[in-house]
Design an enzyme around this catalytic site. Structure first.
Site, short mmCIF file in Angstrom:
data_model
loop_
_atom_site.label_atom_id
_atom_site.label_comp_id
_atom_site.label_asym_id
_atom_site.label_seq_id
_atom_site.Cartn_x
_atom_site.Cartn_y
_atom_site.Cartn_z
CD GLU A 154 -28.26 12.18 0.37
OE1 GLU A 154 -27.64 12.50 -0.66
OE2 GLU A 154 -29.49 12.21 0.47
CD GLU A 312 -30.98 16.02 2.51
OE1 GLU A 312 -31.23 16.01 1.29
OE2 GLU A 312 -29.83 15.92 2.96
C1 GAL Z 1 -29.57 15.17 -1.05
C2 GAL Z 1 -28.38 15.84 -0.39
C3 GAL Z 1 -28.60 17.32 -0.23
C4 GAL Z 1 -29.12 17.92 -1.51
C5 GAL Z 1 -30.36 17.19 -1.94
C6 GAL Z 1 -30.96 17.71 -3.21
O1 GAL Z 1 -29.28 13.95 -1.58
O2 GAL Z 1 -28.12 15.28 0.87
O3 GAL Z 1 -27.37 17.92 0.15
O4 GAL Z 1 -28.15 17.82 -2.50
O5 GAL Z 1 -30.06 15.84 -2.15
O6 GAL Z 1 -32.13 17.01 -3.56
#
Ligand code: GAL
Length: 672
Positions: A154, A312
């Site tokens: 990110e 994710e």
């Molecule tokens: C994302 C990040 C992850 C984790 C997640 C939590 O933005 O890449 O490492 O922090 O958010 O929602």
């Protein structure tokens, strides 16, 4: 139809996995692999934020723990997406090389800590990053379990240090060549802002020069340029070591700070992280769902010929929304199938197992602190594995959209910075989202793409608020319509060039007036409580926020305003130009108005509209067969009509041209 990875002829189901937090708990690691199998996981993303465990001291590497885990995963049939660990820095690095820590817009250098805050220009940071990436790459490039490099994590934010400033100066010199050219494009004679040389130009410090639109915009572009340079730096190292492995770099939502169109040229597979605010107190499920639906369409549009990855998401709740609501039954299934329907070949989570301590200890995970499998999160994930298995044959198929919504980061930045209209209602992103939703509700599949991308490949192109006209764009629109395309363009289009200088001679400029057969001579910005109406032959729709006064030439008037001093003057027009049609929407209409116009545009474009029940999201993926996805976000059953008969891949039942879908559920019909 090719899967993204030859090793996995299935949809990817996996997680971010952080075993480095549990190295002193072998029983936990043993349970992990067993439970991953039980949950139906086929990949894990390792190494994100593992730098200090991989290199506890400068130059001293420890890869043994990672190898052991990757070996064990592989033996269990679980593949590894391996991250470069550069998104969070060890304390030893910041202690020895403070230049790696960012400087903020007030000129203050950060202290050590947090993450996603390295300076992309720092030579010392790059030196240490290269060292760990080379060592990691050499160690694991031939590991049979590795399928993909995950570059950093990110990417985002900004650094304002001296290294970044020097690179900004170089960026400007390269772009403008002479200071005279820059002064003209930035219109610096205004307020005596003329520069004598490039070295005088500072970044737009918060307490410095913030009023030159060209400077502000070029700074934003520079941030993208500098981070793409950084991603390319990591990418080149990895390609050097392991040219056989593809690369990704996970994006965030419709992140305002970086132009993702530029990043996508570097990496092989698009991936992004999605955390919608489900179960909120102001929207229906469908309304919330349109947010990630649009974002999926942006991601899909970055490489439309192959599936992307949902890198994710979360099976339960996050820990950073204003209110971290639990997903109600069904929400997880629908949001996951929405991603797949939109063209993703993966559903992945942050994270496999909840951390025991620190900042994300209460973030949702497949395995909670209980370590038990009888939780809703675990059971939902497990059930989704079964559904994903049912959908296996769609792997490698793509969404073939007939329409495109043009969305541009430069335009976004320029609109935000422009001192015009109302900062409270400009809402460029929302406007693009609304047009996307209007298409979706009429059964028109739309990709969201850059104006520099091949919009010529689509039958219908929607161009909302294209304030900035980049070189060549207007001519391409002209050619597109001339040769039979249908373009729908809105108010506030065609005002400035790529450096925010106003076009002279009338808006929309650069020949677009000829294509649309009119000039927009004035724009009225309404207060939130004020409205007008656009009166069509048989309908009328509410107008709010913006109403342009149009001087219509060759175009035909489709609707006129009902009120105010421009009552009865044209609001919406149509111009048959060449073999195509150019529709101009001079005002911001309520959703039903956009939907009405898109039905009209679709009839000109020979695009089929469908009657989709309210609250149902519809997508099609095409491969060896055609797959129709119906996602019923309503809590009650609906009947869909107008379908191609086939077999529901989930229930295995045959369906005819109309069938019922129960509340909060999905149907995936393979046409027969
Ligand atoms: C994302 C990040 C992850 C984790 C997640 C939590 O933005 O890449 O490492 O922090 O958010 O929602």
């Amino acid at each position: 139809m090719k899967p993204l990875f030859a090793q996995i002829p299935a949809l990817i189901h996996g997680c971010d996995y952080n075993p480095e937090q549990w190295l002193d708990a072998p029983d936990v690691l043993d349970a992990d692999i067993r439970l991953m199998k039980e949950a139906g996981m086929n990949t894990m993303t390792l190494g994100v934020f593992s730098w200090v465990t991989l290199e506890p001291e400068e130059g001293k590497f420890n890869f043994a723990w990672l190898r052991e885990i990757m070996d064990r995963l592989y033996e269990a049939g679980i593949y590894t997406i391996l991250a470069t660990p550069t998104a969070a820095r060890p304390a030893w690095l910041d202690e020895k090389y403070p230049e790696a820590m960012r400087v903020n817009a007030q000129g203050i250098r950060a202290h050590h800590g947090v993450r996603h805050n390295f300076c992309p220009s720092s030579p010392k940071f790059r030196m240490r990053a290269e060292s760990i990436i080379r060592a990691l790459g050499a160690e694991f490039k031939d590991h049979p379990g590795v399928i993909l490099w995950h570059i950093n994590n990110e990417i985002g934010g900004e650094c304002w240090c001296e290294f970044c400033r020097a690179r900004f100066t170089a960026f400007l010199k390269d772009k403008y060549q002479t200071i005279d050219h820059l002064n003209k494009q930035w219109w610096t004679a205004f307020w005596s802002h003329t520069y004598n040389n490039f070295e005088q130009i500072e970044p737009p410090w918060r307490n410095g020069e913030t009023t030159i639109h060209g400077l502000n915009l070029d700074w934003k572009r520079f941030i993208t340029w500098n981070f793409t340079d950084y991603v390319r730096f990591e990418s080149d190292i990895l390609r050097d070591i392991a040219p056989h492995l593809p690369q990704t770099n996970n994006y965030m939502h419709l992140y305002p700070g970086l132009d993702y169109h530029k990043f996508s040229e570097i990496i092989d597979i698009i991936s992004w992280d999605s955390y919608p605010v489900w179960e909120n107190d102001k929207e229906t499920y469908f309304q919330t769902a349109m947010d990630p639906s649009f974002d999926h369409a942006v991601m899909r549009g970055l490489k439309p010929t192959k599936p992307f990855m949902l890198m994710e998401s979360v099976p339960s709740y996050v820990n950073w929304h204003p209110y971290n609501r639990a997903k109600k039954p069904g929400t997880h299934l629908l949001s996951a199938v929405q991603a797949i329907a939109s063209g993703a070949d993966s559903v992945q989570y942050f994270q496999w197992r909840a951390s025991r301590g620190s900042f994300e200890q209460y973030h949702g995970a497949v395995l909670t602190h209980s370590g038990k499998t009888n939780t809703r999160a675990f059971q939902d994930v497990k059930a989704l594995s079964d559904t994903m298995n049912d959908l296996k044959e769609i792997v490698g198929s793509v969404v073939a959209s007939s329409a495109a919504v043009l969305f541009d980061w430069d335009n976004r930045w320029a609109i935000k910075d422009a001192k015009v209209l109302s900062d409270n209602t400009k809402n460029y992103e929302d406007t693009c989202r609304k047009w996307y939703t209007a298409a979706m509700t009429q059964g028109i599949s739309a990709d969201v793409i850059s104006p520099l991308a091949n919009f010529e490949d689509y039958k219908l192109v929607i161009i909302p608020m294209m304030y900035m006209i980049k070189p060549g764009f207007a001519q391409r629109v002209k050619n597109y319509v001339t040769s039979g395309g249908v373009a729908v363009m809105t108010y506030f289009s065609g005002w400035v060039n790529e450096n925010t200088l106003c076009h002279l001679g009338g808006f929309p400029a650069e020949g677009l007036s000829e294509v649309f057969g009119l000039e927009a001579v004035e724009i009225d910005t309404l207060y939130p409580g004020q409205t007008n109406h656009a009166q069509f032959a048989q309908n009328h729709f509410k107008v709010m926020d913006y109403a342009e006064i149009l001087d219509v030439g060759a175009a035909q008037v489709l609707a006129s305003y009902t009120d105010d001093f421009y009552q009865q003057s044209p609001a919406v027009t149509r111009h048959d130009f060449g073999k195509g049609t150019a529709i101009y929407v001079g005002c911001r209409m309520e959703d039903a108005g956009n939907e009405y116009l898109l039905r009209l545009a679709a009839s000109h474009a020979n695009v089929r509209c469908m009657k989709i029940p309210s609250g149902v999201e519809y997508h099609e993926r095409h491969g060896d067969a055609q797959y129709a996805f119906y996602i019923n976000w309503n809590e009650t059953a609906v009947t869909v009509h107008d379908c191609k008969p086939g077999v529901d891949l989930i229930t295995k039942k045959s369906v005819d041209t109309s069938f019922e879908i129960s509340g909060k559920s999905v149907a995936v019909i393979k046409a027969t």
